[in-house]
Design a protein around this motif. Structure first.
Motif: not given
Length: 195
Positions: A44-71
């Motif tokens: 729902g709308a009430e939680s979606a913004d927060d969950v997506v923000a949390d996901a992007f923050l986690a992605a940003f923090r974990g970007r060093e572990q991203y498998d660069l073989s996956r385009p």
């Protein structure tokens, strides 16, 4: 064969963001709306913004572990988002149960086909919500990543870090249970056929 340069791939952008963190904004711009739509449908709308923000923050923090073989970073991002949604599991289940109990919305005036489509959708909404609430989290994640996230089996497998065969079995089980809850009817074209 490609018109894009290798520098345009998600992997190249994520790699560039290691030296220049502002580059990660390109990944956000490419996928934020897609992830928000998926999260909105899940919690729902009430939680979606927060969950997506949390996901992007986690992605940003974990970007060093991203498998660069996956385009393509979509499976990686949907995997992170799915794990964030797991913390909202109880809310999501409660939302589906509430939708199942809610009276269908009134039919709006319009062309006959639109009205008929709306009536069928409203009739299916409550049992569909109840069926989704009754699925295990793993089965629901697979079903919704395919139906709403529009990920392939391989992308779902990568997102959830499970074998593709597990994706297939979970998806078949979830589809069967949803169809049983709807009396054999597929609620829409979103539950795509086996590939």
């Amino acid at each position: 064969m490609t018109t894009d340069t290798d520098a345009d791939t998600d992997a190249a952008i994520i790699q560039a963001s290691l030296a220049d963190p502002d580059q990660f904004a390109v990944i956000y711009d490419r996928y934020a709306a897609m992830l928000y739509r998926y999260a909105h449908q899940r919690v729902g709308a009430e939680s979606a913004d927060d969950v997506v923000a949390d996901a992007f923050l986690a992605a940003f923090r974990g970007r060093e572990q991203y498998d660069l073989s996956r385009p393509d970073a979509r499976p990686w991002l949907f995997g992170i988002l799915t794990r964030k949604l797991a913390s909202h599991h109880r809310k999501e289940k409660a939302r589906y149960r509430a939708m199942a109990r809610a009276a269908p919305d009134g039919v709006l005036d319009g062309p006959a086909d639109e009205v008929a489509t709306r009536v069928v959708a409203d009739a299916a909404k409550r049992p569909l919500a109840a069926a989704l609430a009754g699925l295990s989290r793993g089965d629901r994640d697979v079903l919704l990543l395919v139906a709403w996230g529009q990920l392939s089996y391989d992308e779902v497998a990568a997102a959830l870090k499970i074998p593709p065969g597990t994706v297939g079995s979970r998806l078949n089980r979830a589809r069967r249970r949803v169809r049983e809850a709807l009396g054999g009817m597929d609620p829409s074209g979103t539950f795509e056929e086996e590939r």
